[in-house]
Scaffold this motif. Structure first.
Motif, PDB file in Angstrom:
ATOM      1  N   SER A  14       9.494 -91.433  58.984  1.00 54.81           N
ATOM      2  CA  SER A  14      10.667 -91.678  58.133  1.00 54.81           C
ATOM      3  C   SER A  14      11.811 -90.758  58.550  1.00 54.81           C
ATOM      4  CB  SER A  14      10.317 -91.436  56.665  1.00 54.81           C
ATOM      5  OG  SER A  14       9.300 -92.324  56.255  1.00 54.81           O
ATOM      6  N   LYS A  15      12.961 -91.348  58.810  1.00 51.68           N
ATOM      7  CA  LYS A  15      14.134 -90.567  59.195  1.00 51.68           C
ATOM      8  C   LYS A  15      15.007 -90.218  57.989  1.00 51.68           C
ATOM      9  CE  LYS A  15      14.379 -92.567  63.843  1.00 51.68           C
ATOM     10  NZ  LYS A  15      15.205 -93.339  64.805  1.00 51.68           N
ATOM     11  N   LYS A  16      15.063 -91.117  57.012  1.00 51.31           N
ATOM     12  CA  LYS A  16      15.936 -90.878  55.864  1.00 51.31           C
ATOM     13  C   LYS A  16      15.194 -90.937  54.535  1.00 51.31           C
ATOM     14  CE  LYS A  16      19.094 -94.031  56.509  1.00 51.31           C
ATOM     15  NZ  LYS A  16      20.377 -94.760  56.306  1.00 51.31           N
ATOM     16  N   LEU A  17      14.530 -92.044  54.259  1.00 49.79           N
ATOM     17  CA  LEU A  17      13.942 -92.266  52.947  1.00 49.79           C
ATOM     18  C   LEU A  17      12.535 -91.679  52.882  1.00 49.79           C
ATOM     19  CD1 LEU A  17      14.394 -93.574  50.166  1.00 49.79           C
ATOM     20  CD2 LEU A  17      13.305 -95.644  51.071  1.00 49.79           C
ATOM     21  N   THR A  18      12.404 -90.508  52.251  1.00 56.50           N
ATOM     22  CA  THR A  18      11.099 -89.879  52.083  1.00 56.50           C
ATOM     23  C   THR A  18      10.427 -90.411  50.819  1.00 56.50           C
ATOM     24  OG1 THR A  18      12.017 -88.046  50.812  1.00 56.50           O
ATOM     25  CG2 THR A  18      11.927 -87.792  53.218  1.00 56.50           C
ATOM     26  N   VAL A  19       9.161 -90.078  50.646  1.00 59.94           N
ATOM     27  CA  VAL A  19       8.426 -90.497  49.462  1.00 59.94           C
ATOM     28  C   VAL A  19       9.071 -89.929  48.201  1.00 59.94           C
ATOM     29  CG1 VAL A  19       6.259 -90.156  48.200  1.00 59.94           C
ATOM     30  CG2 VAL A  19       6.208 -90.900  50.577  1.00 59.94           C
ATOM     31  N   GLY A  20       9.447 -88.640  48.251  1.00 63.04           N
ATOM     32  CA  GLY A  20      10.073 -88.022  47.091  1.00 63.04           C
ATOM     33  C   GLY A  20      11.394 -88.673  46.724  1.00 63.04           C
ATOM     34  N   LEU A  64      13.769 -99.952  51.166  1.00 61.18           N
ATOM     35  CA  LEU A  64      13.198 -99.662  49.846  1.00 61.18           C
ATOM     36  C   LEU A  64      11.955-100.518  49.590  1.00 61.18           C
ATOM     37  CD1 LEU A  64      16.292 -99.329  47.474  1.00 61.18           C
ATOM     38  CD2 LEU A  64      14.624 -97.548  48.017  1.00 61.18           C
ATOM     39  N   ASN A  65      12.044-101.784  49.958  1.00 60.86           N
ATOM     40  CA  ASN A  65      10.931-102.700  49.747  1.00 60.86           C
ATOM     41  C   ASN A  65       9.703-102.240  50.525  1.00 60.86           C
ATOM     42  OD1 ASN A  65       9.190-105.043  49.811  1.00 60.86           O
ATOM     43  ND2 ASN A  65      10.941-106.219  49.097  1.00 60.86           N
ATOM     44  N   ARG A  66       9.889-101.879  51.780  1.00 61.96           N
ATOM     45  CA  ARG A  66       8.766-101.435  52.608  1.00 61.96           C
ATOM     46  C   ARG A  66       8.192-100.109  52.117  1.00 61.96           C
ATOM     47  NH1 ARG A  66      12.245-103.188  56.745  1.00 61.96           N
ATOM     48  NH2 ARG A  66      12.833-101.015  57.167  1.00 61.96           N
ATOM     49  N   LEU A  68       7.740 -99.116  49.158  1.00 62.38           N
ATOM     50  CA  LEU A  68       6.799 -99.322  48.056  1.00 62.38           C
ATOM     51  C   LEU A  68       5.374 -99.523  48.569  1.00 62.38           C
ATOM     52  CD1 LEU A  68       8.909-101.639  45.729  1.00 62.38           C
ATOM     53  CD2 LEU A  68       8.111 -99.330  45.190  1.00 62.38           C
ATOM     54  N   ASP A  69       5.249-100.057  49.786  1.00 59.75           N
ATOM     55  CA  ASP A  69       3.923-100.227  50.396  1.00 59.75           C
ATOM     56  C   ASP A  69       3.399 -98.940  51.007  1.00 59.75           C
ATOM     57  OD1 ASP A  69       3.226-102.928  49.923  1.00 59.75           O
ATOM     58  OD2 ASP A  69       4.721-103.570  51.385  1.00 59.75           O
ATOM     59  N   ALA A  70       4.277 -97.930  51.134  1.00 65.84           N
ATOM     60  CA  ALA A  70       3.885 -96.697  51.825  1.00 65.84           C
ATOM     61  C   ALA A  70       3.693 -95.507  50.893  1.00 65.84           C
ATOM     62  CB  ALA A  70       4.939 -96.342  52.882  1.00 65.84           C
ATOM     63  N   ILE A  71       4.214 -95.576  49.677  1.00 62.50           N
ATOM     64  CA  ILE A  71       4.067 -94.445  48.746  1.00 62.50           C
ATOM     65  C   ILE A  71       2.584 -94.259  48.414  1.00 62.50           C
ATOM     66  CG2 ILE A  71       4.591 -93.596  46.425  1.00 62.50           C
ATOM     67  CD1 ILE A  71       7.242 -95.071  46.570  1.00 62.50           C
ATOM     68  N   PRO A  72       2.031 -93.083  48.642  1.00 61.53           N
ATOM     69  CA  PRO A  72       0.588 -92.874  48.374  1.00 61.53           C
ATOM     70  C   PRO A  72       0.283 -92.978  46.878  1.00 61.53           C
ATOM     71  CG  PRO A  72       1.491 -91.133  49.767  1.00 61.53           C
ATOM     72  CD  PRO A  72       2.655 -91.893  49.222  1.00 61.53           C
ATOM     73  N   LEU A  73      -0.677 -93.809  46.534  1.00 57.37           N
ATOM     74  CA  LEU A  73      -1.056 -93.970  45.133  1.00 57.37           C
ATOM     75  C   LEU A  73      -1.669 -92.680  44.587  1.00 57.37           C
ATOM     76  CD1 LEU A  73      -0.852 -96.302  43.127  1.00 57.37           C
ATOM     77  CD2 LEU A  73      -3.220 -96.871  43.644  1.00 57.37           C
ATOM     78  N   HIS A 297      -0.696-103.091  46.775  1.00 61.19           N
ATOM     79  CA  HIS A 297      -0.425-101.653  46.706  1.00 61.19           C
ATOM     80  C   HIS A 297       0.925-101.385  46.062  1.00 61.19           C
ATOM     81  CE1 HIS A 297      -0.693 -97.416  47.980  1.00 61.19           C
ATOM     82  NE2 HIS A 297       0.611 -97.519  48.187  1.00 61.19           N
ATOM     83  N   ALA A 298       1.925-102.173  46.411  1.00 55.85           N
ATOM     84  CA  ALA A 298       3.264-101.973  45.856  1.00 55.85           C
ATOM     85  C   ALA A 298       3.288-102.224  44.346  1.00 55.85           C
ATOM     86  CB  ALA A 298       4.260-102.890  46.557  1.00 55.85           C
ATOM     87  N   VAL A 299       2.510-103.186  43.875  1.00 49.79           N
ATOM     88  CA  VAL A 299       2.454-103.461  42.438  1.00 49.79           C
ATOM     89  C   VAL A 299       1.846-102.275  41.693  1.00 49.79           C
ATOM     90  CG1 VAL A 299       1.335-104.888  40.682  1.00 49.79           C
ATOM     91  CG2 VAL A 299       2.427-105.964  42.645  1.00 49.79           C
ATOM     92  N   TRP A 300       0.748-101.707  42.236  1.00 53.62           N
ATOM     93  CA  TRP A 300       0.146-100.532  41.587  1.00 53.62           C
ATOM     94  C   TRP A 300       1.127 -99.371  41.566  1.00 53.62           C
ATOM     95  CZ3 TRP A 300      -2.868-103.553  39.644  1.00 53.62           C
ATOM     96  CH2 TRP A 300      -3.835-104.301  40.283  1.00 53.62           C
ATOM     97  N   VAL A 301       1.860 -99.187  42.654  1.00 49.25           N
ATOM     98  CA  VAL A 301       2.857 -98.104  42.721  1.00 49.25           C
ATOM     99  C   VAL A 301       3.913 -98.286  41.639  1.00 49.25           C
ATOM    100  CG1 VAL A 301       4.785 -97.221  44.114  1.00 49.25           C
ATOM    101  CG2 VAL A 301       2.522 -97.504  45.144  1.00 49.25           C
ATOM    102  N   GLN A 302       4.415 -99.512  41.481  1.00 47.61           N
ATOM    103  CA  GLN A 302       5.465 -99.762  40.496  1.00 47.61           C
ATOM    104  C   GLN A 302       4.952 -99.601  39.060  1.00 47.61           C
ATOM    105  OE1 GLN A 302       8.203-103.227  42.094  1.00 47.61           O
ATOM    106  NE2 GLN A 302       6.219-103.305  43.115  1.00 47.61           N
TER     107      GLN A 302
END
Length: 378
Positions: A14-20, A64-66, A68-73, A297-302
């Motif tokens: 990730s160059k710009k958008l980090t998990v935090g 942003l959409n992608r 959501l699939d990468a944020i660790p649950l 995974h993205a649904v659980w994250v949201q």
């Protein structure tokens, strides 16, 4: 801080958008009820304060959409647990609801998924969606904290996950008819788990002894009964209380609490409504029901982000010790989120400039003019 958190795995490329930064943007979107990714992006582009917080001036919707699939649950689960512990710590001296002690309603709520994008969560009759199974800890009047979650597809029954939500503790669990399981009731009645559970209609039991009831109360029956767990062919004894509400609807509950009156048992079951109010609150005042990404995974994250936003609202409300409701605090957060904390506190604590209708009526009745008119009428 959350916005500066960088996950060594999810943010490796990730160059710009980090998990935090992503979690910060999505939580802010929950607060402000931004229901689409274009709304989130546009607000970021036009808000210098938010840009400074997340370290971004702009971001593409697809990024942003992608993400959501990468944020660790696991990180969201840790964040959820940390907020719960913080809330519990601030209420360490709480003694529960009245003389009942701490109460814990257990229930689930369903969130629908689109017909095309929700095939992975398909259930019967073309229903597609997910469930948030929740354990709500009622520490005291006005303080109800969701302290455990289990996420599942809509086809998973409440009985399948209840064992993960119920643990021996200094509390009384409250269940509706979806949790009727005689094996669980037998185990809990013989162990250290206190519970009050509503029975289904025409449930079979054998009355062992009737308890006296008052004719002036809403209690119809109070008895010690014996029930059969067909899976183990073992019987167990519980207390049965039958009561009716103000609409004359009849409820039948069983419990292993014999230290309280039948009226108290009825009041405990009514406290189950707090978890329904919690589900209603997050659906009305947050953007939990609008999913940006429909992958599993993205649904659980949201789902977790929505609950985390609700916990943050409770934490802010508790920090301020405000007499206003959590909803009123959230409403002011939406307008003063980018202001200094002192400004927000002063606005929240500002005295009202006008009186409510009932207050005006009360003061008018105390005026000499009103008393003189009242004497003249006499």
């Amino acid at each position: 801080m959350l916005d500066s958190f960088r996950c060594p795995f999810a943010d490796h490329y990730s160059k710009k958008l980090t998990v935090g930064a992503a979690i910060t943007l999505f939580v802010e979107a929950q607060f402000q009820q931004r229901r689409t990714l274009p709304d989130i992006v546009l607000h970021l582009q036009t808000n210098p304060e938010l840009q400074e917080i997340v370290g971004l001036t702009t971001i593409h919707e697809s990024t942003l959409n992608r993400k959501l699939d990468a944020i660790p649950l696991a990180y969201l689960e840790w964040l959820f647990a940390a907020l719960v512990q913080e809330l519990k710590g601030r209420k360490a001296g709480a003694k529960g609801i009245r003389h009942f002690g701490k109460l814990t309603p257990v229930d689930s709520t369903s969130l629908s998924l689109p017909k095309v994008l929700g095939d992975w969560a398909f259930y019967q009759d073309k229903t597609k969606g997910v469930k948030i199974h929740t354990r709500l800890l009622s520490l005291e009047v006005g303080c109800h904290v969701p302290d455990e979650l289990v996420l599942s597809t809509i086809g998973v029954s409440d009985q399948q996950v209840v064992k993960r939500l119920v643990t021996p503790a200094d509390t009384t669990y409250i269940f509706d008819r979806g949790y009727v399981h005689y094996g669980n009731f037998r185990e809990w009645s013989e162990g250290t788990v206190l519970f009050v559970a509503r029975l289904r209609a025409k449930t079979r039991y054998t009355v062992q002894a009737e308890r006296p009831i008052s004719n002036k109360s809403n209690i119809l029956r109070d008895a010690d009964v014996e029930m059969l767990d067909k899976n183990s062919c073992q019987t167990f004894q519980v207390r049965l209380v039958q009561f009716q509400d103000q609409h004359r609807k009849i409820y039948e509950v069983i419990t292993n609490r014999r230290d309280l009156s039948a009226e108290d048992i009825g009041e405990i079951y009514r406290c189950r409504w707090q978890i329904e109010l919690f589900f209603k609150w997050i659906k009305q005042h947050l953007a939990t029901v609008n999913f940006h990404n429909h992958h599993p995974h993205a649904v659980w994250v949201q789902c977790y982000i929505g609950i985390i936003a609700a916990l943050l609202c409770q934490l802010i409300h508790l920090e301020l010790q405000s007499a206003q409701s959590v909803w009123n605090v959230l409403r002011k957060i939406r307008y003063y989120a980018m202001e200094d904390w002192d400004v927000f506190v002063s606005v929240l604590n500002r005295e009202p400039t006008h009186l409510r209708k009932e207050d005006r009526r009360f003061l008018s009745r105390q005026s000499p003019h009103f008393k003189r008119k009242k004497n003249e009428r006499r």
